[in-house]
Design an enzyme around this catalytic site. Structure first.
Site, PDB file in Angstrom:
ATOM      1  N   TYR A 295      -8.836  11.147  -6.574  1.00  0.00           N
ATOM      2  CA  TYR A 295      -9.970  11.739  -7.277  1.00  0.00           C
ATOM      3  C   TYR A 295     -10.822  12.664  -6.402  1.00  0.00           C
ATOM      4  O   TYR A 295     -11.180  13.757  -6.808  1.00  0.00           O
ATOM      5  CB  TYR A 295     -10.865  10.659  -7.914  1.00  0.00           C
ATOM      6  CG  TYR A 295     -11.928  11.226  -8.840  1.00  0.00           C
ATOM      7  CD1 TYR A 295     -11.593  11.633 -10.128  1.00  0.00           C
ATOM      8  CD2 TYR A 295     -13.233  11.377  -8.419  1.00  0.00           C
ATOM      9  CE1 TYR A 295     -12.548  12.179 -10.965  1.00  0.00           C
ATOM     10  CE2 TYR A 295     -14.195  11.923  -9.249  1.00  0.00           C
ATOM     11  CZ  TYR A 295     -13.857  12.333 -10.523  1.00  0.00           C
ATOM     12  OH  TYR A 295     -14.805  12.878 -11.345  1.00  0.00           O
TER      13      TYR A 295
ATOM     14  N   TYR B 270       0.541   5.350   1.473  1.00  0.00           N
ATOM     15  CA  TYR B 270       1.170   5.566   0.174  1.00  0.00           C
ATOM     16  C   TYR B 270       0.751   6.927  -0.361  1.00  0.00           C
ATOM     17  O   TYR B 270      -0.427   7.161  -0.643  1.00  0.00           O
ATOM     18  CB  TYR B 270       0.735   4.425  -0.757  1.00  0.00           C
ATOM     19  CG  TYR B 270       1.263   4.475  -2.174  1.00  0.00           C
ATOM     20  CD1 TYR B 270       2.345   5.263  -2.548  1.00  0.00           C
ATOM     21  CD2 TYR B 270       0.671   3.690  -3.161  1.00  0.00           C
ATOM     22  CE1 TYR B 270       2.819   5.287  -3.854  1.00  0.00           C
ATOM     23  CE2 TYR B 270       1.137   3.692  -4.466  1.00  0.00           C
ATOM     24  CZ  TYR B 270       2.206   4.492  -4.804  1.00  0.00           C
ATOM     25  OH  TYR B 270       2.661   4.506  -6.099  1.00  0.00           O
TER      26      TYR B 270
ATOM     27  N   ILE C 167      10.107   0.842  -2.560  1.00  0.00           N
ATOM     28  CA  ILE C 167       9.204  -0.077  -3.260  1.00  0.00           C
ATOM     29  C   ILE C 167       9.326   0.300  -4.719  1.00  0.00           C
ATOM     30  O   ILE C 167       8.879   1.359  -5.153  1.00  0.00           O
ATOM     31  CB  ILE C 167       7.761   0.026  -2.739  1.00  0.00           C
ATOM     32  CG1 ILE C 167       7.699  -0.464  -1.293  1.00  0.00           C
ATOM     33  CG2 ILE C 167       6.821  -0.809  -3.618  1.00  0.00           C
ATOM     34  CD1 ILE C 167       6.335  -0.330  -0.640  1.00  0.00           C
TER      35      ILE C 167
ATOM     36  N   LYS D 253       5.151   4.976   1.950  1.00  0.00           N
ATOM     37  CA  LYS D 253       5.758   4.947   0.633  1.00  0.00           C
ATOM     38  C   LYS D 253       5.531   6.332   0.043  1.00  0.00           C
ATOM     39  O   LYS D 253       4.403   6.700  -0.303  1.00  0.00           O
ATOM     40  CB  LYS D 253       5.134   3.863  -0.255  1.00  0.00           C
ATOM     41  CG  LYS D 253       5.720   3.848  -1.671  1.00  0.00           C
ATOM     42  CD  LYS D 253       4.994   2.869  -2.587  1.00  0.00           C
ATOM     43  CE  LYS D 253       5.571   2.944  -4.010  1.00  0.00           C
ATOM     44  NZ  LYS D 253       4.815   2.068  -4.952  1.00  0.00           N
TER      45      LYS D 253
ATOM     46  N   THR E 240      -0.295   0.049  -8.137  1.00  0.00           N
ATOM     47  CA  THR E 240      -0.538   0.664  -9.444  1.00  0.00           C
ATOM     48  C   THR E 240       0.160  -0.108 -10.551  1.00  0.00           C
ATOM     49  O   THR E 240      -0.415  -0.345 -11.627  1.00  0.00           O
ATOM     50  CB  THR E 240      -0.029   2.118  -9.438  1.00  0.00           C
ATOM     51  OG1 THR E 240      -0.650   2.826  -8.379  1.00  0.00           O
ATOM     52  CG2 THR E 240      -0.323   2.803 -10.754  1.00  0.00           C
ATOM     53  N   THR E 241       1.396  -0.530 -10.292  1.00  0.00           N
ATOM     54  CA  THR E 241       2.167  -1.263 -11.295  1.00  0.00           C
ATOM     55  C   THR E 241       1.524  -2.601 -11.624  1.00  0.00           C
ATOM     56  O   THR E 241       1.702  -3.143 -12.720  1.00  0.00           O
ATOM     57  CB  THR E 241       3.612  -1.457 -10.806  1.00  0.00           C
ATOM     58  OG1 THR E 241       4.153  -0.176 -10.475  1.00  0.00           O
ATOM     59  CG2 THR E 241       4.491  -2.120 -11.839  1.00  0.00           C
TER      60      THR E 241
ATOM     61  N   ARG F 256      -0.741  10.748  -9.070  1.00  0.00           N
ATOM     62  CA  ARG F 256      -1.880   9.902  -9.437  1.00  0.00           C
ATOM     63  C   ARG F 256      -3.144  10.258  -8.662  1.00  0.00           C
ATOM     64  O   ARG F 256      -4.254  10.044  -9.154  1.00  0.00           O
ATOM     65  CB  ARG F 256      -1.542   8.426  -9.206  1.00  0.00           C
ATOM     66  CG  ARG F 256      -0.509   7.891 -10.190  1.00  0.00           C
ATOM     67  CD  ARG F 256      -0.339   6.385 -10.048  1.00  0.00           C
ATOM     68  NE  ARG F 256       0.641   5.858 -10.994  1.00  0.00           N
ATOM     69  CZ  ARG F 256       0.382   5.513 -12.243  1.00  0.00           C
ATOM     70  NH1 ARG F 256      -0.834   5.641 -12.721  1.00  0.00           N
ATOM     71  NH2 ARG F 256       1.338   5.042 -13.022  1.00  0.00           N
TER      72      ARG F 256
END
Length: 291
Positions: A109, A135, A206, A164, A46-47, A140
């Site tokens: 989503y 993850y 992370i 994560k 994402t980052t 999100r």
């Protein structure tokens, strides 16, 4: 899987003024982390603004990071999504030379049931040639992968080697740490909780802020892994304000503002994200000066 202990960093994707990828800045960032104690690199999370990076750019970014890294640090590659077959197809078509693991986000989503999440990762596990770190980031995805599902995956698939966890939920972390198989890695995805998770038995983090302050952040995590809580918390307290600030508006705008202040890369992001405001940049500069 000791190569994934300690501090991994979720690399940004630096951009030029025209919003093309700034490979010179990416090289500078990777070398900076190699030189200052980071334990492994994570690409296309994402980052890294993975949702607005093209397939061609993703390949070029991977090649750039590998060319600078030259095998010095393990590399984890983000491959995930809410279209299970598309994730499978990407895994099958990816060249994994120089890549050590896959980070795969829980489906977003679509809001699958826990059984849907399990079946998604089961299908990915069955085609993956590399270890997988699942993850969980419910803020999100709008879907929390519950500990029972994570632990079921951990027990059923040998190549699912860690999670994560980024739910910012202490109770969920502790349940995972209490009930996990011995060699399963619980990795913090929450910079503010990373030290507490490590002291409770986690494998590391992370991190977002870690790529900007790798020396201090990595030392904090290493002290935590050794159980040296007092010394580790001295660093944690020192880093608290800057860690909070980078998430004040959005990620990665905050961390990009920090990296701009450090003359590593520009603070540019792609829409629908917008750069950090002038006020936030000023707060970040003051926090960096205090450090």
């Amino acid at each position: 899987m000791t190569k994934f202990y300690g501090t991994g960093v979720a690399l940004i994707t630096p951009f030029k003024e025209d919003l093309s990828v700034d490979f010179d800045a990416l090289e500078k960032l990777v070398q900076y982390n190699i030189d200052n104690g980071t334990n492994y690199l994570v690409i296309s999370g994402t980052t890294g603004e993975s949702v607005t990076i093209t397939k061609e750019e993703k390949v070029a970014i991977i090649d750039c990071v590998k060319s600078i890294n030259e095998g010095q640090l393990p590399i984890v590659l983000g491959i995930g999504g809410n279209n299970t077959q598309a994730v499978i197809n990407e895994i099958k078509s990816t060249n994994f030379d120089g890549i050590d693991g896959i980070l795969s986000v829980s489906p977003y989503y679509s809001k699958p049931t826990q059984e849907g999440v399990y079946q998604h990762f089961k299908a990915i596990s069955e085609v993956s040639p590399l270890p997988i770190i699942v993850y969980n980031v419910p803020g999100r995805t709008s879907s929390n992968m519950l500990p029972v599902t994570t632990l079921r995956l951990a027990r059923d698939f040998n190549n699912i080697i860690g999670v994560k966890e980024a739910g910012n939920n202490v109770a969920q972390y502790l349940q995972l740490l209490r009930d996990k198989p011995e060699d399963f890695l619980v990795i913090s995805g929450d910079d503010d909780l990373a030290l507490s998770v490590v002291l409770a038995g986690g494998a590391g983090v992370i991190s977002v802020i870690g790529q900007a302050l790798p020396k201090e952040f990595s030392k904090m995590i290493q002290l935590g892994l050794k159980g040296e809580a007092k010394a580790a918390y001295q660093l944690h307290f020192k880093l608290m304000e800057i860690t909070s600030l980078i998430f004040k508006e959005n990620n990665p705008a905050g961390i990009k503002a920090v990296l701009e202040a450090l003359n590593i890369s520009k603070s540019l992001v792609r829409l629908p994200l917008v750069p950090a405001t002038t006020n936030l940049k000023e707060e970040i500069s003051k926090a960096l000066a205090a450090i």
